[in-house]
Design an enzyme around this catalytic site. Structure first.
Site, PDB file in Angstrom:
ATOM      1  N   VAL A 298      39.456 -19.500  -1.187  1.00  0.00           N
ATOM      2  CA  VAL A 298      39.247 -20.777  -1.865  1.00  0.00           C
ATOM      3  C   VAL A 298      37.781 -20.939  -2.246  1.00  0.00           C
ATOM      4  CG1 VAL A 298      41.164 -21.833  -0.641  1.00  0.00           C
ATOM      5  CG2 VAL A 298      38.858 -22.043   0.295  1.00  0.00           C
TER       6      VAL A 298
ATOM      7  N   LEU B  76      36.171 -11.462  -6.367  1.00  0.00           N
ATOM      8  CA  LEU B  76      35.655 -12.603  -7.129  1.00  0.00           C
ATOM      9  C   LEU B  76      35.087 -13.678  -6.201  1.00  0.00           C
ATOM     10  CD1 LEU B  76      38.446 -12.836  -9.835  1.00  0.00           C
ATOM     11  CD2 LEU B  76      36.062 -12.204 -10.228  1.00  0.00           C
ATOM     12  N   LYS B  77      35.737 -13.913  -5.052  1.00  0.00           N
ATOM     13  CA  LYS B  77      35.238 -14.933  -4.139  1.00  0.00           C
ATOM     14  C   LYS B  77      33.878 -14.565  -3.573  1.00  0.00           C
ATOM     15  CE  LYS B  77      34.659 -18.360  -1.481  1.00  0.00           C
ATOM     16  NZ  LYS B  77      35.369 -18.681  -0.259  1.00  0.00           N
ATOM     17  N   VAL B  78      33.702 -13.316  -3.207  1.00  0.00           N
ATOM     18  CA  VAL B  78      32.399 -12.867  -2.702  1.00  0.00           C
ATOM     19  C   VAL B  78      31.328 -13.086  -3.764  1.00  0.00           C
ATOM     20  CG1 VAL B  78      31.109 -10.796  -2.051  1.00  0.00           C
ATOM     21  CG2 VAL B  78      33.326 -11.245  -1.009  1.00  0.00           C
TER      22      VAL B  78
END
Length: 316
Positions: free
Chosen positions: A117, A166-168
């Site tokens: 998230v 993508l979250k990183v």
């Protein structure tokens, strides 16, 4: 659908609370009994163990502080996974690790979705956070109804692992924004600029960002409790550096960012709030980067509503 939720930390408790608030048949588990009690007071059922939750539930969601913690919990879940079971990993984790973990789930006949998230704890509390989902399309469609309770915007990013990549990246960018805002506001204070005016100038300009509209307010109020600690920041930007190293991308900002965060930990503690990085510059300059009238906590003022899938604006 019976849902289990393991990991009731800063984000996990809010995601689980949103499911409970919306009437989902929810069982929760955490090593901290107080966290479980908070969720059971909101309508969730207490779980006895991660393994039993997977045995009794159709879906088990995990939201944990590190890749090692995720692996430890998955080791408990795996013996109970078979056809019809789904594991949703919502932690910020290592992309290679989640790919291997998902394969272990799939090898036992289950399905796995990589669903981190983004958007801050205050939006997790209202179900208005954004969710990235990495999995095959049939799995995505199976978990989408649950994800749209927890998040306002749900983006299918591709195969397992793509969401974590993508979250990183987004957490790396958020940290860049935070550190650059600390430098910008301290420099403006040194120039004698009013910091409330400075805040509005940034907000109205090309220098604006989500981090500025949220965390700058907490910095200026002096509270600096964004519910996200330096150890988690270091984990996330370290994962981003590892992605670059794996492909021999010669980053220049990232190593300096890691150095700054480590210095913040040495000064204020491993689990100090991330917004306390401003205090490094306050100490160096003798300035107070505060201004009256700013909130001491972040509150999402968007009305809660059921989320939906979002699509790329540019077609392949």
């Amino acid at each position: 659908m019976q849902v289990g939720f393991v990991g009731l930390g800063a984000v996990g408790a809010k995601l689980a609370g949103t499911l409970a608030r919306n009437g989902v048949d929810l069982t929760v588990f955490d090593l901290d009994p107080a966290r479980m009690a908070l969720l059971t007071s909101q309508g969730a059922k207490p779980g006895e163990s991660a393994a039993r939750m997977m045995r009794e539930c159709d879906v088990v969601i995990t939201s944990l502080p590190s890749p090692a913690a995720s692996q430890a919990v998955l080791d408990q879940l795996l013996p109970e996974i078979h056809e019809g079971k789904i594991w949703i990993e919502m932690s910020t984790t290592d992309p290679e690790a989640i790919r291997a973990q998902a394969k272990a789930v799939q090898d036992r006949g289950g399905r796995a979705a990589d669903c981190p998230v983004s958007g801050g704890c205050h939006r997790a509390a209202t179900g208005n956070i954004s969710i990235f989902a990495g999995c095959d399309r049939p799995t995505f469609e199976a978990v989408l109804p649950l994800l749209t309770y927890m998040g306002r915007r749900v983006l299918h990013t591709g195969d397992v692992g793509s969401a974590s990549v993508l979250k990183v990246m987004t957490n790396y960018l958020a940290t860049v924004h935070l550190v650059s805002l600390c430098e910008a506001m301290t420099t403006m204070a040194a120039q004698g600029m009013d910091l409330a005016t400075t805040y509005e100038a940034i907000k109205a300009s090309s220098g604006n960002s989500f981090v500025h509209e949220t965390e700058s307010q907490l910095i200026l109020s002096g509270n600096r409790d964004v519910d996200f600690t330096l150890d988690l920041v270091l984990k996330d930007i370290g994962l981003f550096q590892a992605l670059a190293d794996a492909k021999q991308v010669p980053l220049e900002l990232s190593p300096k960012l890691i150095e700054i965060v480590k210095d913040g930990q040495a000064r204020y503690g491993d689990r100090a709030q991330s917004d306390r990085l401003i205090e490094r510059l306050e100490e160096a300059t003798g300035l107070s980067i505060t201004a009256p009238g700013f909130p001491t906590e972040l509150i999402d003022d968007e009305p809660e509503e059921r989320g939906s899938e979002v699509f790329r604006t540019v077609s392949p």
